[in-house]
Design an enzyme around this catalytic site. Structure first.
Site, mmCIF file in Angstrom:
data_model
loop_
_atom_site.group_PDB
_atom_site.id
_atom_site.type_symbol
_atom_site.label_atom_id
_atom_site.label_comp_id
_atom_site.label_asym_id
_atom_site.label_seq_id
_atom_site.Cartn_x
_atom_site.Cartn_y
_atom_site.Cartn_z
ATOM 1 N N TYR A 1 29.401 61.242 4.085
ATOM 2 C CA TYR A 1 28.739 62.390 4.700
ATOM 3 C C TYR A 1 29.665 63.201 5.602
ATOM 4 O O TYR A 1 29.252 63.723 6.623
ATOM 5 C CB TYR A 1 27.538 61.924 5.533
ATOM 6 C CG TYR A 1 26.502 61.171 4.750
ATOM 7 C CD1 TYR A 1 25.848 61.754 3.661
ATOM 8 C CD2 TYR A 1 26.171 59.869 5.090
ATOM 9 C CE1 TYR A 1 24.886 61.053 2.954
ATOM 10 C CE2 TYR A 1 25.205 59.164 4.391
ATOM 11 C CZ TYR A 1 24.569 59.762 3.325
ATOM 12 O OH TYR A 1 23.618 59.071 2.625
ATOM 13 N N CYS A 2 30.897 63.343 5.223
ATOM 14 C CA CYS A 2 31.901 64.015 6.046
ATOM 15 C C CYS A 2 32.264 65.362 5.420
ATOM 16 O O CYS A 2 32.173 65.531 4.206
ATOM 17 C CB CYS A 2 33.149 63.124 6.129
ATOM 18 S SG CYS A 2 34.521 63.821 7.062
ATOM 19 N N GLY A 3 32.679 66.293 6.247
ATOM 20 C CA GLY A 3 33.148 67.574 5.739
ATOM 21 C C GLY A 3 34.378 67.442 4.854
ATOM 22 O O GLY A 3 34.672 68.330 4.060
ATOM 23 N N PHE A 4 35.095 66.328 4.964
ATOM 24 C CA PHE A 4 36.289 66.090 4.153
ATOM 25 C C PHE A 4 35.994 65.260 2.894
ATOM 26 O O PHE A 4 36.908 64.926 2.146
ATOM 27 C CB PHE A 4 37.369 65.376 4.978
ATOM 28 C CG PHE A 4 37.905 66.196 6.111
ATOM 29 C CD1 PHE A 4 38.645 67.345 5.877
ATOM 30 C CD2 PHE A 4 37.659 65.827 7.420
ATOM 31 C CE1 PHE A 4 39.137 68.103 6.923
ATOM 32 C CE2 PHE A 4 38.155 66.583 8.480
ATOM 33 C CZ PHE A 4 38.892 67.726 8.227
ATOM 34 N N THR A 5 34.737 64.931 2.643
ATOM 35 C CA THR A 5 34.377 64.064 1.524
ATOM 36 C C THR A 5 34.862 64.617 0.188
ATOM 37 O O THR A 5 35.198 63.846 -0.721
ATOM 38 C CB THR A 5 32.855 63.816 1.498
ATOM 39 O OG1 THR A 5 32.480 63.205 2.746
ATOM 40 C CG2 THR A 5 32.444 62.898 0.360
#
Length: 180
Positions: free
Chosen positions: A58-62
């Site tokens: 659930y990360c912006g970098f996923t």
């Protein structure tokens, strides 16, 4: 002038970082549990280049999973191991390994090795992350998800890369190609 040089020498001694590693242990002295419960023994990766990346669903970098898979596909035959380490250290991971595995396979077709959900910072961090900090200093400690630690064929840390550095960036590609 001699006094200035002497004082600078003393100051530099006190500000010396822990990045000058003595490496009592190498990555090959460790193991970690895979996402499916088997043991990943790093001694099986001797003479390989290893990119350890702490990941989260659930990360912006996923979306970096796509480039990690691309990196793996391009260089695995040349001796690169991409190792994803799902972590909830930043409160952005699913609650269990089965959900992480399914998420990675369904959304990104991941087939490089993944570990079980693992702490990557603080006193409860896995021993490989404690080892990285001890031997490479603060730059080896993940500040966020998708932090990358590049380990050379000797089992020592070659370099680290912040979350914002994309896996297929020129910087990472060059570093990997230089040590493969």
């Amino acid at each position: 002038m001699r006094k200035v040089i002497f004082l600078l020498s003393i100051i530099m001694f006190f500000f010396k970082t822990s990045a000058s590693a003595n490496y009592e242990k190498k990555i090959y002295d460790f193991s970690i549990e895979s996402i499916t419960g088997e043991t990943i023994n790093f001694k099986d990766y001797k003479n390989k280049v290893i990119l350890v990346v702490n990941t989260a669903s659930y990360c912006g970098f996923t979306k970096q999973y796509d480039e990690l898979q691309e990196l793996w596909d391009l260089y695995k035959e040349k001796g690169l191991i991409v190792l994803g380490v799902p972590s909830n250290s930043f409160n952005q991971e699913k609650s269990n390994d089965a959900d992480v595995k399914e998420f990675c396979e369904v959304n990104f077709n991941i087939n490089f090795p993944l570990t079980t959900i693992t702490d990557v910072k603080g006193k409860n961090s896995h021993e490989i992350f404690k080892w990285a900090k001890e031997n490479h200093g603060k730059s080896a400690v993940p500040k966020w998800n998708f932090h990358k630690i590049l380990i050379n064929k000797e089992g020592k840390i070659e370099d680290t890369f912040a979350s914002m550095t994309k896996p297929m960036s020129k910087k990472i590609i060059k570093a990997i190609e230089n040590i493969l």
